[in-house]
Design a protein around this motif. Structure first.
Motif, PDB file in Angstrom:
ATOM      1  N   PRO A 181      -8.922   4.914  -6.070  1.00 48.16           N
ATOM      2  CA  PRO A 181      -8.168   4.526  -4.871  1.00 48.16           C
ATOM      3  C   PRO A 181      -6.677   4.392  -5.142  1.00 48.16           C
ATOM      4  O   PRO A 181      -5.858   4.688  -4.281  1.00 48.16           O
ATOM      5  CB  PRO A 181      -8.779   3.182  -4.471  1.00 48.16           C
ATOM      6  CG  PRO A 181     -10.161   3.249  -4.982  1.00 48.16           C
ATOM      7  CD  PRO A 181     -10.072   3.997  -6.264  1.00 48.16           C
ATOM      8  N   GLY A 221       0.821  -1.201   0.000  1.00 48.53           N
ATOM      9  CA  GLY A 221       0.000   0.000   0.000  1.00 48.53           C
ATOM     10  C   GLY A 221       0.854   1.249   0.000  1.00 48.53           C
ATOM     11  O   GLY A 221       2.088   1.169   0.112  1.00 48.53           O
ATOM     12  N   MET A 263       5.407  17.326  -0.880  1.00 50.66           N
ATOM     13  CA  MET A 263       4.315  16.828  -0.035  1.00 50.66           C
ATOM     14  C   MET A 263       2.997  17.507  -0.387  1.00 50.66           C
ATOM     15  O   MET A 263       1.939  16.885  -0.319  1.00 50.66           O
ATOM     16  CB  MET A 263       4.663  16.961   1.453  1.00 50.66           C
ATOM     17  CG  MET A 263       4.949  18.320   1.965  1.00 50.66           C
ATOM     18  SD  MET A 263       5.264  18.278   3.750  1.00 50.66           S
ATOM     19  CE  MET A 263       7.008  18.122   3.852  1.00 50.66           C
ATOM     20  N   LEU A 277       7.126   4.542   3.078  1.00 52.03           N
ATOM     21  CA  LEU A 277       8.134   4.355   4.120  1.00 52.03           C
ATOM     22  C   LEU A 277       9.377   3.669   3.563  1.00 52.03           C
ATOM     23  O   LEU A 277      10.502   4.054   3.876  1.00 52.03           O
ATOM     24  CB  LEU A 277       7.552   3.518   5.263  1.00 52.03           C
ATOM     25  CG  LEU A 277       6.750   4.293   6.315  1.00 52.03           C
ATOM     26  CD1 LEU A 277       6.145   3.322   7.314  1.00 52.03           C
ATOM     27  CD2 LEU A 277       7.646   5.278   7.035  1.00 52.03           C
ATOM     28  N   LEU A 306      -0.573  15.903  -1.577  1.00 54.76           N
ATOM     29  CA  LEU A 306      -1.890  16.251  -1.033  1.00 54.76           C
ATOM     30  C   LEU A 306      -2.851  16.605  -2.171  1.00 54.76           C
ATOM     31  O   LEU A 306      -4.029  16.247  -2.148  1.00 54.76           O
ATOM     32  CB  LEU A 306      -1.751  17.425  -0.060  1.00 54.76           C
ATOM     33  CG  LEU A 306      -2.991  17.744   0.773  1.00 54.76           C
ATOM     34  CD1 LEU A 306      -3.358  16.561   1.635  1.00 54.76           C
ATOM     35  CD2 LEU A 306      -2.760  18.962   1.635  1.00 54.76           C
ATOM     36  N   VAL A 327       7.356  13.598   3.603  1.00 52.87           N
ATOM     37  CA  VAL A 327       7.353  14.041   5.003  1.00 52.87           C
ATOM     38  C   VAL A 327       8.546  13.440   5.741  1.00 52.87           C
ATOM     39  O   VAL A 327       9.334  14.154   6.365  1.00 52.87           O
ATOM     40  CB  VAL A 327       6.034  13.626   5.696  1.00 52.87           C
ATOM     41  CG1 VAL A 327       6.175  13.701   7.200  1.00 52.87           C
ATOM     42  CG2 VAL A 327       4.890  14.513   5.241  1.00 52.87           C
ATOM     43  N   ILE A 342       3.249  11.621  -0.061  1.00 55.92           N
ATOM     44  CA  ILE A 342       3.265  12.400   1.170  1.00 55.92           C
ATOM     45  C   ILE A 342       4.154  11.743   2.222  1.00 55.92           C
ATOM     46  O   ILE A 342       5.007  12.395   2.825  1.00 55.92           O
ATOM     47  CB  ILE A 342       1.835  12.575   1.707  1.00 55.92           C
ATOM     48  CG1 ILE A 342       1.034  13.481   0.773  1.00 55.92           C
ATOM     49  CG2 ILE A 342       1.850  13.191   3.103  1.00 55.92           C
ATOM     50  CD1 ILE A 342      -0.422  13.568   1.124  1.00 55.92           C
ATOM     51  N   VAL A 388      -4.117  13.469  -3.658  1.00 56.80           N
ATOM     52  CA  VAL A 388      -5.134  12.874  -2.783  1.00 56.80           C
ATOM     53  C   VAL A 388      -6.480  13.578  -2.997  1.00 56.80           C
ATOM     54  O   VAL A 388      -7.530  12.938  -3.130  1.00 56.80           O
ATOM     55  CB  VAL A 388      -4.676  12.978  -1.313  1.00 56.80           C
ATOM     56  CG1 VAL A 388      -5.837  12.718  -0.374  1.00 56.80           C
ATOM     57  CG2 VAL A 388      -3.564  11.984  -1.032  1.00 56.80           C
ATOM     58  N   ILE A 389      -6.429  14.902  -3.048  1.00 52.25           N
ATOM     59  CA  ILE A 389      -7.680  15.659  -3.216  1.00 52.25           C
ATOM     60  C   ILE A 389      -8.292  15.386  -4.600  1.00 52.25           C
ATOM     61  O   ILE A 389      -9.500  15.195  -4.734  1.00 52.25           O
ATOM     62  CB  ILE A 389      -7.425  17.162  -3.013  1.00 52.25           C
ATOM     63  CG1 ILE A 389      -7.064  17.421  -1.550  1.00 52.25           C
ATOM     64  CG2 ILE A 389      -8.637  17.995  -3.402  1.00 52.25           C
ATOM     65  CD1 ILE A 389      -6.544  18.801  -1.273  1.00 52.25           C
ATOM     66  N   VAL A 426      -0.784   9.259  -1.075  1.00 48.36           N
ATOM     67  CA  VAL A 426      -0.301   8.888   0.262  1.00 48.36           C
ATOM     68  C   VAL A 426       1.182   8.529   0.205  1.00 48.36           C
ATOM     69  O   VAL A 426       1.977   8.962   1.047  1.00 48.36           O
ATOM     70  CB  VAL A 426      -1.138   7.718   0.820  1.00 48.36           C
ATOM     71  CG1 VAL A 426      -0.553   7.222   2.134  1.00 48.36           C
ATOM     72  CG2 VAL A 426      -2.584   8.132   1.020  1.00 48.36           C
ATOM     73  N   PHE A 445      -5.312   7.763  -5.117  1.00 48.98           N
ATOM     74  CA  PHE A 445      -5.278   8.169  -3.715  1.00 48.98           C
ATOM     75  C   PHE A 445      -4.032   7.611  -3.039  1.00 48.98           C
ATOM     76  O   PHE A 445      -3.296   8.314  -2.343  1.00 48.98           O
ATOM     77  CB  PHE A 445      -6.545   7.633  -3.034  1.00 48.98           C
ATOM     78  CG  PHE A 445      -6.769   8.120  -1.637  1.00 48.98           C
ATOM     79  CD1 PHE A 445      -7.496   9.275  -1.407  1.00 48.98           C
ATOM     80  CD2 PHE A 445      -6.276   7.414  -0.555  1.00 48.98           C
ATOM     81  CE1 PHE A 445      -7.709   9.715  -0.119  1.00 48.98           C
ATOM     82  CE2 PHE A 445      -6.484   7.858   0.733  1.00 48.98           C
ATOM     83  CZ  PHE A 445      -7.207   9.013   0.959  1.00 48.98           C
ATOM     84  N   ASP A 446      -3.774   6.303  -3.280  1.00 44.36           N
ATOM     85  CA  ASP A 446      -2.626   5.649  -2.675  1.00 44.36           C
ATOM     86  C   ASP A 446      -1.318   6.268  -3.136  1.00 44.36           C
ATOM     87  O   ASP A 446      -0.376   6.391  -2.366  1.00 44.36           O
ATOM     88  CB  ASP A 446      -2.655   4.156  -3.024  1.00 44.36           C
ATOM     89  CG  ASP A 446      -2.543   3.304  -1.771  1.00 44.36           C
ATOM     90  OD1 ASP A 446      -2.614   3.881  -0.669  1.00 44.36           O
ATOM     91  OD2 ASP A 446      -2.402   2.075  -1.898  1.00 44.36           O
ATOM     92  N   PHE A 459       1.181   3.663   2.109  1.00 41.94           N
ATOM     93  CA  PHE A 459       1.861   4.038   3.334  1.00 41.94           C
ATOM     94  C   PHE A 459       3.177   3.279   3.492  1.00 41.94           C
ATOM     95  O   PHE A 459       4.232   3.879   3.687  1.00 41.94           O
ATOM     96  CB  PHE A 459       0.936   3.753   4.520  1.00 41.94           C
ATOM     97  CG  PHE A 459       1.323   4.475   5.752  1.00 41.94           C
ATOM     98  CD1 PHE A 459       0.954   5.803   5.923  1.00 41.94           C
ATOM     99  CD2 PHE A 459       2.062   3.850   6.737  1.00 41.94           C
ATOM    100  CE1 PHE A 459       1.313   6.478   7.058  1.00 41.94           C
ATOM    101  CE2 PHE A 459       2.432   4.529   7.868  1.00 41.94           C
ATOM    102  CZ  PHE A 459       2.064   5.844   8.039  1.00 41.94           C
ATOM    103  N   ILE A 460       3.102   1.943   3.333  1.00 43.66           N
ATOM    104  CA  ILE A 460       4.321   1.140   3.456  1.00 43.66           C
ATOM    105  C   ILE A 460       5.295   1.494   2.345  1.00 43.66           C
ATOM    106  O   ILE A 460       6.496   1.670   2.560  1.00 43.66           O
ATOM    107  CB  ILE A 460       3.987  -0.368   3.392  1.00 43.66           C
ATOM    108  CG1 ILE A 460       2.922  -0.681   4.434  1.00 43.66           C
ATOM    109  CG2 ILE A 460       5.215  -1.190   3.618  1.00 43.66           C
ATOM    110  CD1 ILE A 460       2.479  -2.119   4.398  1.00 43.66           C
TER     111      ILE A 460
END
Lengths: 799, 144
Positions: free
Chosen positions: B113, B35, B71, B41, B75, B127, B123, B78-79, B120, B116-117, B37-38
């Motif tokens: 989606p 995903g 970043m 990272l 965003l 960040v 970001i 995402v929007i 993310v 969207f991912d 997020f991972i």
């Protein structure tokens, strides 16, 4: 749908003007409110049906963009658009710098949309939103000359008072929603007793009063209005006399069918309103600044508009409707007159000017008509208004106390109003100018004369057009206020009756007071004044900041260790308190059913590691052990079949470790040295308590299922609705996408915070030196200095 | 900070692997472990390694990416992904899918989606990287 156009047209015009900031465009904008005014006058006056428009906004919260135009809204909308047109025309001549004109026009147009929104909103939450926008635009307009300290102070005061009242209004609206289950005014009207029968009646009424009184400058919250006179005169005319300050009066009239009839309603409105009426009229007399005189007399008139609403009689509704209209017409004209005088003589002090009738004949004529209307001299509209007011004060349904108090108060207030009106015109235009004054007055330019002239014509002409023009409008308004179909016939002269005699007494006393005004004013000026400004100053600029300072110094002393201690200790207290007080059971049979030995052994390792971190000699070794702890935890996730979670946890451990190592650069190597035994014991107790509370929470959640866990729903619907197999990820990006969006936004904010703290430090501190190598950071007591441990805090959160 | 040649070499070899792995994690996230997020990272761990090996200044020079700006770009994505649903279905963030069949290759599954991912991912990457780089900046200055 036309209603949307009416409400939002000025805002659209403001947007266009903001994109094309040219003064010629600003001069064209009066067309917008003029068109609104003409359309309303042509189609809505006398209309038998109430126009409505609706668009859903937050359907799940019962909040929608719903508007309706009944008689009450119509009367106000006509005033807002009509006077708005004249004020925008006036501004074209008033402002010398094109940039000022554009800025003023933009603010005013936004305000106009907000004000039209208030008077036409059917949804009460929507009404509140518009209400707050008017407070904000009022703030911007009072602080228009933001280089002037008085203007800033006046703007801040007005904002604090009116926005504070707005919060009370919001609370009241929410309580209405709780009591009735709807925010929609038209729905509420279908069952008008729902609030009276609910137990929340008293708090609702008091909160609505607080909102209305603060906005309409009722005593003792009136003091922001004179301070608001720092605004440019067109803004004072429009916001602080003709429209915005009447929003409170409007709100009371709007909500009246739902709340009136109780003693609370009757006595609060009548007494507060009456005090405001007399107080404002008397204080107005002792002012020397023309705008201050008019401001206090506005306060006074708002008072009587509130007072008559106490008794919900038909007379009261008529007095309110005519009073709002008459006041808007004459007071706006007088304010514009002051703008012209100020422009011509560069002073507003009534002692410094005089004899302006000859050089400024048009302004004088308009001011004279307005002042006569204000004094209630026939045949002007103000006279009609005063007659209806007297009739309302004499209403025989009043309890005996008010039946004497109200007529007496009305006559006293009216007498002083007469004196103020005469004084304003006489001392400005007729009295000879002081000998030492050096005035070179000249008539204002045509743009600045249109407004006063047209307003004067309305004040003069409307009383002769009562039947064709005013009767239908006032009937509609009264019908809306009382929610009973009513047909009103106003008369200029009804024969000799008690209201007329009251008028005659008021005018005679007023003239008498006017003749002996010099000693009277001197006497008034010597009188001590009850001044709530002092309380306000003490509250907002002494008590509140001092309290905040004390609290901040105590709580935010800059030590991360201390912050965490407070957070954890409060957590422990709250959770243990709730568990103990509510007697929540922690165990039921199923909890231990899934017990597995291999997991227990695993957990034992984690516990050993946790104890190990306590005895680690350096920060680095402690953090390494903590990292291993985290990795073990992620293995636990993996065992329980959550690979996503395990993976993420692992990555987080790695990144956190790197961040910690980078941060340790700035800290002393050993971190245990200076701590005493007692301090360590306390730390230990808090840590242990925190662990215990988390365990207790998990057990309690397991033992007391409140509902079916939603996770089953997610698993079942992941494929059909989310079109994928990884439930966790579908949860993140689809089912709860809005949450994720909020979270990533928080991440961004945290990153900006960290960057700002690291890059921009207070000047004077050498770069890289503020993390003392020698000793732990001392307790910091000054707010201004940057907190060094804060950096660590935000990193911890964001990683 | 002293940087060993060996460490630099390992990082150089590892970097492309890490970035490709992170992209793969993000793309496959909808059906298997992974995903945005991972993925973000993992990608940022690549940036962290680079920072440790080469120092923040050199990383900035090589990557030519301003993470603080990136970043906001994330965003924005995402929007935008949310707006897709708003425009098509009238509901913000409603998922929309487009699944064209490519001749001889298989079916492509594109949806809001995924967009969207990606946001993310960007970001989280920017960040974490920006925080680490500004901390590393501070470390460099202290060593000077």
């Amino acid at each position: 749908m036309l209603l949307f156009g009416i409400v939002f047209a000025p805002a659209v015009a403001a947007l266009v003007l903001a994109l094309v900031p040219r003064s010629w465009l600003a001069r064209l904008t009066p067309i917008v409110p003029a068109a609104i005014f003409l359309w309303l006058a042509a189609t809505q006056v006398g209309a038998s049906e109430i126009a409505t428009a609706q668009l859903s906004w937050f359907p799940s919260l019962g909040v929608s963009l719903s508007f309706f135009m009944d008689g009450l809204g119509l009367l106000f909308a006509l005033i807002i658009s009509g006077i708005g047109t004249l004020v925008l025309i006036y501004a074209g001549g008033y402002f010398e710098k094109p940039a000022d004109l554009v800025r003023f026009t933009i603010y005013t147009l936004i305000f106009m949309t907000a004000m039209l929104g208030i008077v036409t909103s059917s949804n009460l939450v929507l009404l509140f939103v518009f209400w707050e926008i008017t407070s904000l635009t009022s703030y911007l307009l009072i602080g228009f000359n933001h280089e002037n300290a008085d203007a800033r102070e006046g703007a801040r005061r007005a904002l604090l008072i009116t926005a504070g009242g707005g919060l009370a209004l919001l609370a009241g609206v929410l309580l209405i929603g709780v009591a009735s289950g709807t925010f929609d005014f038209l729905t509420l009207l279908t069952n008008p007793n729902v609030l009276r029968e609910s137990g929340l009646y008293t708090p609702i009424a008091l909160l609505i009063f607080a909102g209305a009184f603060s906005k309409s400058a009722q005593w003792p919250l009136h003091f922001w209005l004179p301070g608001a006179m720092e605004a440019p005169t067109p803004a004072s005319t429009y916001l602080h006399s003709a429209t915005m300050v009447k929003a409170g009066v409007f709100l009371l009239a709007r909500i009246s069918p739902l709340l009136n009839g109780s003693d609370l309603w009757l006595y609060t409105l009548t007494i507060i309103g009456l005090i405001t009426f007399v107080y404002g009229a008397v204080i107005a007399l002792r002012q020397t600044d023309l705008k201050a005189i008019l401001a206090y007399s506005t306060v006074s008139w708002l008072g009587i508009l509130v007072a008559v609403q106490g008794a919900a009689s038909e007379y009261a509704a008529v007095a309110l409707a005519v009073g709002v209209l008459a006041h808007a017409l004459y007071k706006a004209a007088l304010f514009l007159m002051v703008g012209n005088v100020d422009h011509a003589t560069h002073t507003r002090l009534i002692d410094r000017i005089g004899g302006l009738a000859r050089p400024m004949p048009v302004t004088f004529a308009a001011a004279l008509v307005a002042a006569l209307s204000m004094a209630g001299i026939p045949p002007l509209l103000g006279f009609v208004s005063k007659e209806t007011l007297n009739a309302a004060a004499l209403y025989d349904g009043l309890p005996s106390l008010l039946a004497t108090l109200l007529p007496v108060g009305v006559v006293i207030g009216a007498a002083f109003t007469v004196t103020v009106a005469f004084r304003v015109v006489y001392d400005t235009f007729i009295k000879r100018a002081p000998a030492d004054s050096d005035l070179h007055p000249h008539e204002a330019n045509p743009a600045m004369l249109v407004g006063p002239a047209i307003l004067g014509m309305f004040s003069l002409g409307l009383p002769f057009l009562l039947a064709p023009v005013l009767d239908p409008l006032i009937s509609q308004t009264v019908t809306a206020i009382r929610q009973t179909p009513t047909s009103i016939h106003l008369h200029l002269f009804e024969g000799v009756n008690t209201p007329l005699i009251m008028s005659i007494i008021a005018v005679s006393v007023g003239v008498l007071l006017f003749i002996m005004r010099r000693p009277l004013i001197r006497l008034l000026q010597r009188m001590p004044e009850f001044d709530p400004t002092g309380i306000y100053q003490w509250l907002f600029f002494k008590a509140l900041p001092d309290f905040a300072n004390a609290l901040t110094i105590r709580l935010q002393n800059g030590r991360l260790h201390y912050y965490m201690m407070i957070v954890f200790a409060s957590f422990i207290t709250l959770i243990s308190g709730i568990i103990l007080l509510a007697r929540i059971s922690l165990l039921n049979g199923d909890v231990l059913a899934d017990f597995e030995w291999r997991i227990a052994v695993f957990c034992l390792f984690i516990i050993i590691g946790a104890v190990g971190t306590i005895f680690a000699p350096t920060r680095l070794s402690a953090i390494m052990i903590a990292g291993i702890e985290g990795s073990l935890l992620s293995l636990l996730f993996a065992i329980y079949g959550a690979p996503d979670l395990a993976f993420t946890q692992m990555m987080i451990e790695v990144v956190t470790l790197v961040l910690f190592v980078l941060a340790f650069h700035f800290l002393p190597d050993a971190f245990t040295g200076s701590k005493g035994r007692a301090a360590r014991a306390l730390d230990f107790a808090i840590a242990l308590g925190m662990g215990a509370m988390v365990t207790v929470l998990i057990l309690a959640a397991q033992a007391n299922p409140v509902a079916e866990p939603i996770s089953d729903w997610y698993i079942e619907n992941a494929e059909s609705l989310g079109q994928g197999h990884n439930v966790v990820n579908i949860l993140l990006v689809d089912f709860r996408g809005l949450d994720t969006m909020g979270e990533v936004t928080v991440l961004i904010v945290a990153a900006i915070g960290v960057t700002a703290l690291l890059r921009f430090r207070p000047s004077g501190q050498p770069r890289g030196q503020y993390y003392a190598k020698e000793a732990p950071a001392p307790l910091q007591t000054e707010l201004a200095s940057e907190n060094d441990d804060d950096d660590e805090g935000s990193e911890g959160k964001s990683s | 900070m002293t940087r060993s040649v060996f460490f630099r070499f390992v990082v150089r070899v590892m970097l492309p692997v890490l970035f490709i792995f992170s992209l793969m994690l993000m793309l496959r996230g909808h059906n298997e472990a992974g995903g945005g997020f991972i993925g973000g990272l993992v990608a940022s761990s690549g940036v962290i390694l680079m920072t440790l090996a080469y120092g923040p200044d050199e990383v900035r020079q090589r990557l030519k990416i301003d993470f603080l700006r990136l970043m906001f770009f994330g965003l924005l994505i995402v929007i935008l992904a949310g707006l897709v649903g708003l425009i098509i279905e009238g509901e913000f963030l409603a998922a929309e899918w487009w699944k064209p069949v490519l001749q001889g290759i298989g079916q492509l599954e594109l949806g809001s989606p995924l967009l969207f991912d990606m946001g993310v991912y960007i970001i989280v990457l920017s960040v974490t990287s920006s925080i680490v780089m500004s901390m590393a900046d501070e470390g460099e200055r202290m060593d000077d």
